[in-house]
Design a protein around this motif. Structure first.
Motif, PDB file in Angstrom:
ATOM      1  N   ASP A   1       0.829  -1.188   0.000  1.00 15.83           N
ATOM      2  CA  ASP A   1       0.000   0.000   0.000  1.00 15.83           C
ATOM      3  C   ASP A   1       0.877   1.258   0.000  1.00 15.83           C
ATOM      4  OD1 ASP A   1      -2.458   1.310   0.073  1.00 15.83           O
ATOM      5  OD2 ASP A   1      -2.483   1.372   2.253  1.00 15.83           O
ATOM      6  N   MET A   2       1.882   1.286   0.852  1.00 14.12           N
ATOM      7  CA  MET A   2       2.768   2.449   0.940  1.00 14.12           C
ATOM      8  C   MET A   2       3.583   2.617  -0.343  1.00 14.12           C
ATOM      9  SD  MET A   2       2.213   4.172   3.585  1.00 14.12           S
ATOM     10  CE  MET A   2       0.766   3.821   4.533  1.00 14.12           C
TER      11      MET A   2
ATOM     12  N   LYS B   1      -3.058  -3.410  -7.507  1.00 11.31           N
ATOM     13  CA  LYS B   1      -3.569  -4.717  -7.959  1.00 11.31           C
ATOM     14  C   LYS B   1      -3.042  -5.823  -7.057  1.00 11.31           C
ATOM     15  CE  LYS B   1      -4.219  -3.887 -12.923  1.00 11.31           C
ATOM     16  NZ  LYS B   1      -3.714  -4.272 -14.262  1.00 11.31           N
ATOM     17  N   THR B   2      -1.740  -5.764  -6.750  1.00 16.04           N
ATOM     18  CA  THR B   2      -1.113  -6.767  -5.873  1.00 16.04           C
ATOM     19  C   THR B   2      -1.755  -6.736  -4.491  1.00 16.04           C
ATOM     20  OG1 THR B   2       0.970  -6.518  -7.068  1.00 16.04           O
ATOM     21  CG2 THR B   2       1.096  -7.530  -4.900  1.00 16.04           C
ATOM     22  N   TYR B   3      -1.955  -5.534  -3.966  1.00 16.63           N
ATOM     23  CA  TYR B   3      -2.560  -5.343  -2.639  1.00 16.63           C
ATOM     24  C   TYR B   3      -3.985  -5.901  -2.609  1.00 16.63           C
ATOM     25  CZ  TYR B   3      -4.448  -2.608   1.323  1.00 16.63           C
ATOM     26  OH  TYR B   3      -5.061  -2.210   2.480  1.00 16.63           O
ATOM     27  N   TYR B   4      -4.779  -5.577  -3.629  1.00 14.85           N
ATOM     28  CA  TYR B   4      -6.166  -6.040  -3.671  1.00 14.85           C
ATOM     29  C   TYR B   4      -6.252  -7.540  -3.872  1.00 14.85           C
ATOM     30  CZ  TYR B   4      -7.580  -1.109  -4.021  1.00 14.85           C
ATOM     31  OH  TYR B   4      -7.786   0.220  -3.778  1.00 14.85           O
ATOM     32  N   GLU B   5      -5.348  -8.068  -4.691  1.00 15.84           N
ATOM     33  CA  GLU B   5      -5.338  -9.514  -4.930  1.00 15.84           C
ATOM     34  C   GLU B   5      -4.993 -10.258  -3.643  1.00 15.84           C
ATOM     35  OE1 GLU B   5      -3.892 -12.415  -8.551  1.00 15.84           O
ATOM     36  OE2 GLU B   5      -2.941 -10.455  -8.298  1.00 15.84           O
ATOM     37  N   ALA B   6      -3.955  -9.797  -2.959  1.00 14.82           N
ATOM     38  CA  ALA B   6      -3.528 -10.426  -1.706  1.00 14.82           C
ATOM     39  C   ALA B   6      -4.616 -10.330  -0.640  1.00 14.82           C
ATOM     40  CB  ALA B   6      -2.239  -9.791  -1.205  1.00 14.82           C
TER      41      ALA B   6
ATOM     42  N   GLU C   1      -8.310   6.531   0.320  1.00 14.44           N
ATOM     43  CA  GLU C   1      -7.067   6.467  -0.438  1.00 14.44           C
ATOM     44  C   GLU C   1      -7.320   6.518  -1.958  1.00 14.44           C
ATOM     45  OE1 GLU C   1      -3.361   3.700   0.341  1.00 14.44           O
ATOM     46  OE2 GLU C   1      -4.973   2.602  -0.630  1.00 14.44           O
ATOM     47  N   VAL C   2      -8.235   5.709  -2.462  1.00 19.33           N
ATOM     48  CA  VAL C   2      -8.434   5.716  -3.919  1.00 19.33           C
ATOM     49  C   VAL C   2      -9.102   6.999  -4.391  1.00 19.33           C
ATOM     50  CG1 VAL C   2      -8.149   3.310  -4.613  1.00 19.33           C
ATOM     51  CG2 VAL C   2     -10.301   4.017  -3.631  1.00 19.33           C
ATOM     52  N   TYR C   3      -9.947   7.592  -3.551  1.00 21.39           N
ATOM     53  CA  TYR C   3     -10.490   8.902  -3.924  1.00 21.39           C
ATOM     54  C   TYR C   3      -9.371   9.950  -3.960  1.00 21.39           C
ATOM     55  CZ  TYR C   3     -15.460   7.883  -4.272  1.00 21.39           C
ATOM     56  OH  TYR C   3     -16.677   7.426  -4.688  1.00 21.39           O
TER      57      TYR C   3
ATOM     58  N   VAL D   1       0.927  10.938   5.705  1.00 19.37           N
ATOM     59  CA  VAL D   1       0.938  10.291   4.397  1.00 19.37           C
ATOM     60  C   VAL D   1       0.845  11.366   3.309  1.00 19.37           C
ATOM     61  CG1 VAL D   1      -0.296   8.675   2.906  1.00 19.37           C
ATOM     62  CG2 VAL D   1      -0.058   8.177   5.340  1.00 19.37           C
ATOM     63  N   PRO D   2       1.904  11.487   2.501  1.00 20.04           N
ATOM     64  CA  PRO D   2       1.939  12.553   1.490  1.00 20.04           C
ATOM     65  C   PRO D   2       0.714  12.568   0.571  1.00 20.04           C
ATOM     66  CG  PRO D   2       4.052  11.420   1.589  1.00 20.04           C
ATOM     67  CD  PRO D   2       3.111  10.662   2.471  1.00 20.04           C
ATOM     68  N   LEU D   3       0.158  11.424   0.304  1.00 23.47           N
ATOM     69  CA  LEU D   3      -1.033  11.339  -0.543  1.00 23.47           C
ATOM     70  C   LEU D   3      -2.134  12.264  -0.022  1.00 23.47           C
ATOM     71  CD1 LEU D   3      -2.644   9.863  -2.833  1.00 23.47           C
ATOM     72  CD2 LEU D   3      -3.282   8.182  -1.099  1.00 23.47           C
ATOM     73  N   PHE D   4      -2.373  12.230   1.282  1.00 22.47           N
ATOM     74  CA  PHE D   4      -3.412  13.065   1.893  1.00 22.47           C
ATOM     75  C   PHE D   4      -2.906  14.483   2.152  1.00 22.47           C
ATOM     76  CE2 PHE D   4      -4.833   8.775   3.495  1.00 22.47           C
ATOM     77  CZ  PHE D   4      -5.867   8.655   2.590  1.00 22.47           C
ATOM     78  N   VAL D   5      -1.686  14.595   2.670  1.00 27.86           N
ATOM     79  CA  VAL D   5      -1.134  15.903   3.020  1.00 27.86           C
ATOM     80  C   VAL D   5      -1.095  16.822   1.797  1.00 27.86           C
ATOM     81  CG1 VAL D   5       0.869  17.136   3.916  1.00 27.86           C
ATOM     82  CG2 VAL D   5       0.204  14.940   4.934  1.00 27.86           C
TER      83      VAL D   5
END
Length: 134
Positions: free
Chosen positions: A5-6, A25-30, A76-78, A108-112
């Motif tokens: 995820d990170m 994809k890897t994260y969702y599959e796992a 996260e996906v939004y 988390v830079p994604l949100f920040v």
């Protein structure tokens, strides 16, 4: 798990969108998130990165009607799709239901990067006693 995820977040931040999609994809599959994986893949094939993230987010929302979904996953996906309002809606839900991931939302830079100037985000950080960066 969290490392995958990170990594997806890191690739997103560097503009390496194809790699970010592959990591998700890897994260969702796992995680056994088959429906979200399919939505992500379909969206990506149809119209690229933003559509992939929008499709995945909408599938998470659909699933959340029937089962518990970690608000973090939806927020996260939004955020990947650049949708501030929906990202904030789901971060707020995460705080309400004590999603354990919320303690890092201020780091988390994604949100920040997406939300740093949003009063709702600042308010959430204060509510969680997290540094607001202001």
């Amino acid at each position: 798990g969290v490392a995958t995820d990170m990594l997806a977040i890191a690739f997103h931040q560097m503009g390496m969108y194809e790699n970010a999609v592959e990591q998700l994809k890897t994260y969702y599959e796992a995680g056994g998130f088959e429906e979200v994986l399919k939505a992500l893949t379909r969206g990506y094939e149809k119209a690229g990165y933003e559509e992939a993230m929008r499709s995945a987010a909408q599938m998470w929302e659909e699933l959340s009607q029937a089962t518990y979904v970690l608000p973090w996953n939806v927020a996260e996906v939004y955020a990947y799709a650049g949708n501030k309002e929906k990202t904030l809606d789901w971060l707020e839900k995460g705080v309400e239901v004590d999603d354990p991931n919320m303690i890092v939302m201020g780091m988390v830079p994604l949100f920040v990067d997406l939300l740093k100037d949003e009063p709702r985000y600042q308010e959430l950080l204060r509510k969680m006693n997290l540094p607001t960066g202001k």
